[in-house]
Design a protein around this motif. Structure first.
Motif, PDB file in Angstrom:
ATOM      1  N   GLY A  26       0.856  -1.131   0.039  1.00  0.00           N
ATOM      2  CA  GLY A  26       0.118   0.081  -0.107  1.00  0.00           C
ATOM      3  C   GLY A  26       0.871   1.168  -0.090  1.00  0.00           C
ATOM      4  O   GLY A  26       0.558   2.395  -0.710  1.00  0.00           O
ATOM      5  N   TRP A  27       2.070   1.239   0.863  1.00  0.00           N
ATOM      6  CA  TRP A  27       2.866   2.468   0.798  1.00  0.00           C
ATOM      7  C   TRP A  27       3.547   2.572  -0.436  1.00  0.00           C
ATOM      8  O   TRP A  27       3.888   3.623  -0.762  1.00  0.00           O
ATOM      9  CB  TRP A  27       3.847   2.095   1.906  1.00  0.00           C
ATOM     10  CG  TRP A  27       3.185   2.263   3.282  1.00  0.00           C
ATOM     11  CD1 TRP A  27       2.183   3.298   3.640  1.00  0.00           C
ATOM     12  CD2 TRP A  27       3.554   1.855   4.400  1.00  0.00           C
ATOM     13  NE1 TRP A  27       1.854   3.270   4.873  1.00  0.00           N
ATOM     14  CE2 TRP A  27       2.623   2.537   5.630  1.00  0.00           C
ATOM     15  CE3 TRP A  27       4.356   0.971   4.862  1.00  0.00           C
ATOM     16  CZ2 TRP A  27       2.790   1.842   7.054  1.00  0.00           C
ATOM     17  CZ3 TRP A  27       4.573   0.631   6.245  1.00  0.00           C
ATOM     18  CH2 TRP A  27       3.589   0.732   7.065  1.00  0.00           C
ATOM     19  N   ILE A  28       3.915   1.432  -1.022  1.00  0.00           N
ATOM     20  CA  ILE A  28       4.640   1.848  -2.351  1.00  0.00           C
ATOM     21  C   ILE A  28       3.580   2.339  -3.696  1.00  0.00           C
ATOM     22  O   ILE A  28       4.057   2.935  -4.275  1.00  0.00           O
ATOM     23  CB  ILE A  28       5.135   0.477  -3.036  1.00  0.00           C
ATOM     24  CG1 ILE A  28       6.506   0.059  -1.849  1.00  0.00           C
ATOM     25  CG2 ILE A  28       5.782   0.457  -4.325  1.00  0.00           C
ATOM     26  CD1 ILE A  28       6.989  -1.456  -2.154  1.00  0.00           C
ATOM     27  N   TRP A  29       2.427   1.789  -3.358  1.00  0.00           N
ATOM     28  CA  TRP A  29       1.331   2.180  -4.494  1.00  0.00           C
ATOM     29  C   TRP A  29       1.084   3.715  -4.099  1.00  0.00           C
ATOM     30  O   TRP A  29       0.835   4.560  -5.074  1.00  0.00           O
ATOM     31  CB  TRP A  29      -0.075   1.404  -4.074  1.00  0.00           C
ATOM     32  CG  TRP A  29      -1.013   1.793  -5.074  1.00  0.00           C
ATOM     33  CD1 TRP A  29      -2.268   2.764  -4.903  1.00  0.00           C
ATOM     34  CD2 TRP A  29      -1.324   1.190  -6.329  1.00  0.00           C
ATOM     35  NE1 TRP A  29      -2.708   2.768  -5.771  1.00  0.00           N
ATOM     36  CE2 TRP A  29      -2.201   1.787  -6.819  1.00  0.00           C
ATOM     37  CE3 TRP A  29      -0.730   0.071  -7.066  1.00  0.00           C
ATOM     38  CZ2 TRP A  29      -3.068   1.584  -8.086  1.00  0.00           C
ATOM     39  CZ3 TRP A  29      -1.430  -0.298  -8.097  1.00  0.00           C
ATOM     40  CH2 TRP A  29      -2.320   0.534  -8.694  1.00  0.00           C
ATOM     41  N   GLN A  30       1.057   4.140  -2.943  1.00  0.00           N
ATOM     42  CA  GLN A  30       0.734   5.716  -2.783  1.00  0.00           C
ATOM     43  C   GLN A  30       2.023   6.588  -3.328  1.00  0.00           C
ATOM     44  O   GLN A  30       1.693   7.638  -3.723  1.00  0.00           O
ATOM     45  CB  GLN A  30       0.865   5.989  -1.104  1.00  0.00           C
ATOM     46  CG  GLN A  30      -0.614   5.421  -0.841  1.00  0.00           C
ATOM     47  CD  GLN A  30      -0.889   5.665   0.862  1.00  0.00           C
ATOM     48  OE1 GLN A  30       0.159   5.958   1.400  1.00  0.00           O
ATOM     49  NE2 GLN A  30      -2.193   5.803   1.161  1.00  0.00           N
ATOM     50  N   SER A  31       3.370   5.752  -2.829  1.00  0.00           N
ATOM     51  CA  SER A  31       4.417   6.539  -3.165  1.00  0.00           C
ATOM     52  C   SER A  31       4.463   6.714  -4.774  1.00  0.00           C
ATOM     53  O   SER A  31       5.132   7.696  -5.346  1.00  0.00           O
ATOM     54  CB  SER A  31       5.747   6.223  -2.593  1.00  0.00           C
ATOM     55  OG  SER A  31       6.003   4.699  -3.302  1.00  0.00           O
ATOM     56  N   LEU A  32       4.219   5.837  -5.418  1.00  0.00           N
ATOM     57  CA  LEU A  32       3.928   5.815  -7.099  1.00  0.00           C
ATOM     58  C   LEU A  32       3.148   6.774  -7.356  1.00  0.00           C
ATOM     59  O   LEU A  32       3.325   7.566  -8.378  1.00  0.00           O
ATOM     60  CB  LEU A  32       4.078   4.450  -7.692  1.00  0.00           C
ATOM     61  CG  LEU A  32       5.205   3.393  -7.555  1.00  0.00           C
ATOM     62  CD1 LEU A  32       4.532   2.194  -7.936  1.00  0.00           C
ATOM     63  CD2 LEU A  32       6.291   4.066  -8.193  1.00  0.00           C
ATOM     64  N   GLY A  33       1.962   6.878  -6.756  1.00  0.00           N
ATOM     65  CA  GLY A  33       0.865   7.805  -7.163  1.00  0.00           C
ATOM     66  C   GLY A  33       1.395   9.399  -6.776  1.00  0.00           C
ATOM     67  O   GLY A  33       0.932  10.055  -7.619  1.00  0.00           O
ATOM     68  N   LEU A  34       1.913   9.543  -5.721  1.00  0.00           N
ATOM     69  CA  LEU A  34       2.551  10.923  -5.484  1.00  0.00           C
ATOM     70  C   LEU A  34       3.729  11.411  -6.416  1.00  0.00           C
ATOM     71  O   LEU A  34       3.852  12.612  -6.176  1.00  0.00           O
ATOM     72  CB  LEU A  34       3.113  11.067  -3.929  1.00  0.00           C
ATOM     73  CG  LEU A  34       1.927  10.850  -3.087  1.00  0.00           C
ATOM     74  CD1 LEU A  34       2.405  10.643  -1.710  1.00  0.00           C
ATOM     75  CD2 LEU A  34       1.061  12.055  -3.190  1.00  0.00           C
TER      76      LEU A  34
END
Length: 61
Positions: A26-34
């Motif tokens: 989830g954190w990796i997904w968010q960092s890619l989205g940012l």
């Protein structure tokens, strides 16, 4: 990394490691989205709500 270290030190079971893996994804997904530029403001609210769920996943683990 600190959560993983803590899990090793206090010998946590499989449920913790599964929840940590899900949270990490989830954190990796968010960092890619940012990484995208010109994000609309509602996206930040969505990510905050996702962090609430990630916290719940870690708590359940």
């Amino acid at each position: 990394m600190l959560l993983a270290w803590l899990g090793v030190v206090i010998h946590l079971h499989l449920a913790f490691w599964i929840s940590l893996a899900v949270a990490t994804i989830g954190w990796i997904w968010q960092s890619l989205g940012l990484r995208k530029q010109d994000l609309p403001n509602p996206v930040y609210g969505q990510m905050f709500r996702q962090n609430v769920w990630i916290g719940f996943i870690l708590l359940a683990g």
